[in-house]
Design a protein around this motif. Structure first.
Motif, PDB file in Angstrom:
ATOM      1  N   ASP A   1       2.164 -20.415 -32.280  1.00  0.00           N
ATOM      2  CA  ASP A   1       2.455 -18.935 -32.320  1.00  0.00           C
ATOM      3  C   ASP A   1       2.923 -18.828 -33.815  1.00  0.00           C
ATOM      4  O   ASP A   1       3.522 -19.545 -34.408  1.00  0.00           O
ATOM      5  CB  ASP A   1       3.732 -18.910 -31.368  1.00  0.00           C
ATOM      6  N   TYR A   2       2.476 -17.421 -33.987  1.00  0.00           N
ATOM      7  CA  TYR A   2       3.034 -16.901 -35.461  1.00  0.00           C
ATOM      8  C   TYR A   2       3.673 -15.487 -35.088  1.00  0.00           C
ATOM      9  O   TYR A   2       2.798 -14.876 -34.381  1.00  0.00           O
ATOM     10  CB  TYR A   2       1.819 -16.700 -36.305  1.00  0.00           C
ATOM     11  N   GLN A   3       4.633 -15.420 -35.733  1.00  0.00           N
ATOM     12  CA  GLN A   3       5.682 -14.255 -35.296  1.00  0.00           C
ATOM     13  C   GLN A   3       5.629 -13.403 -36.707  1.00  0.00           C
ATOM     14  O   GLN A   3       5.862 -13.653 -37.868  1.00  0.00           O
ATOM     15  CB  GLN A   3       7.146 -14.532 -35.079  1.00  0.00           C
ATOM     16  N   PHE A   4       4.907 -12.161 -36.326  1.00  0.00           N
ATOM     17  CA  PHE A   4       4.970 -11.314 -37.885  1.00  0.00           C
ATOM     18  C   PHE A   4       5.420  -9.940 -37.360  1.00  0.00           C
ATOM     19  O   PHE A   4       5.803  -9.477 -36.330  1.00  0.00           O
ATOM     20  CB  PHE A   4       3.673 -11.012 -38.215  1.00  0.00           C
TER      21      PHE A   4
ATOM     22  N   ALA B   1       9.791 -21.191 -40.721  1.00  0.00           N
ATOM     23  CA  ALA B   1       9.264 -19.662 -41.021  1.00  0.00           C
ATOM     24  C   ALA B   1       9.063 -19.140 -39.912  1.00  0.00           C
ATOM     25  O   ALA B   1       9.670 -19.106 -39.047  1.00  0.00           O
ATOM     26  CB  ALA B   1       8.031 -19.779 -42.016  1.00  0.00           C
ATOM     27  N   ASP B   2       7.838 -18.621 -39.783  1.00  0.00           N
ATOM     28  CA  ASP B   2       7.364 -17.690 -38.594  1.00  0.00           C
ATOM     29  C   ASP B   2       6.377 -18.534 -37.612  1.00  0.00           C
ATOM     30  O   ASP B   2       5.636 -17.869 -36.922  1.00  0.00           O
ATOM     31  CB  ASP B   2       6.603 -16.502 -39.146  1.00  0.00           C
ATOM     32  N   VAL B   3       6.462 -19.778 -37.809  1.00  0.00           N
ATOM     33  CA  VAL B   3       5.372 -20.477 -37.042  1.00  0.00           C
ATOM     34  C   VAL B   3       6.022 -21.492 -36.071  1.00  0.00           C
ATOM     35  O   VAL B   3       7.131 -22.082 -36.437  1.00  0.00           O
ATOM     36  CB  VAL B   3       4.374 -21.336 -37.897  1.00  0.00           C
TER      37      VAL B   3
ATOM     38  N   GLN C   1       9.629 -25.525 -35.118  1.00  0.00           N
ATOM     39  CA  GLN C   1       9.597 -24.109 -35.846  1.00  0.00           C
ATOM     40  C   GLN C   1       9.988 -24.169 -37.365  1.00  0.00           C
ATOM     41  O   GLN C   1      11.029 -24.751 -37.687  1.00  0.00           O
ATOM     42  CB  GLN C   1      10.584 -23.244 -34.933  1.00  0.00           C
TER      43      GLN C   1
END
Length: 137
Positions: free
Chosen positions: A134-137, A95-97, A93
Motif C-alpha cells: 500500500d502507498y498512502q498519498f 514513510a508512506d509504504v 511500514q
C-alpha cells in the motif's frame, strides 16, 4: 489482546396466524447460537526507520438453521455446523509504504456458515496467502 463473545437463544414466540412458513418455537433463521472472536496485535520496530506489526485472530461461529415450511415445498430443515477461521498478518511500514504478508482462513475451513431456504449453502473462500503493498498519498 481482544476477546468478544455472543450467546443467542432466540425463537419465534408469537406468530401471525396468516404466516404459514414459521411456527412458534422455531429458531430465528440463520442466527448462530454462539460466536466468539479472539485477537492479538503486536507493534515493533524492524529497524530505526521501519516499524513492524503483527496481527492474529480467530473467529468461531456456532451452528445456525432455517426451516422451510413454504406450502410449495416439503418441510425442510437445514443446519450448518460450527465453523472457525484463523487469520494472520505481519508487515512493515516506512514513510508512506506498507508491505504485509497475510493469510486468511489458514485452517482451510471449508464448511458453510449459512444456508438458504432452498437448501443450498454458500462455499467459504479457501485458505488464502498473499502479499499486499500500500502507498498512502
Amino acid at each position: 489482546l481482544g476477546f468478544s463473545a455472543n450467546i443467542m437463544d432466540a425463537e419465534f414466540t408469537t406468530v401471525d396466524p396468516d404466516v404459514l412458513f414459521v411456527n412458534e418455537g422455531d429458531p430465528l433463521f440463520l442466527i448462530p447460537k454462539f460466536s466468539y472472536s479472539l485477537s492479538a496485535d503486536y507493534d515493533f520496530n524492524w529497524s530505526a526507520a521501519i516499524s513492524g506489526f503483527a496481527h492474529l485472530d480467530y473467529n468461531r461461529q456456532g451452528a445456525n438453521s432455517d426451516i422451510n415450511r413454504s406450502p410449495s415445498f416439503f418441510i425442510q430443515e437445514n443446519e450448518s455446523t460450527d465453523i472457525g477461521f484463523l487469520n494472520a498478518q505481519i508487515g512493515a511500514q516506512w514513510a508512506d509504504v506498507t508491505v504485509r504478508l497475510f493469510g486468511r482462513n489458514l485452517n482451510n475451513e471449508l464448511r458453510t456458515t449459512a444456508g438458504s431456504l432452498d437448501g443450498t449453502f454458500t462455499q467459504n473462500r479457501p485458505r488464502t496467502v498473499g502479499v499486499s503493498i500500500d502507498y498512502q498519498f
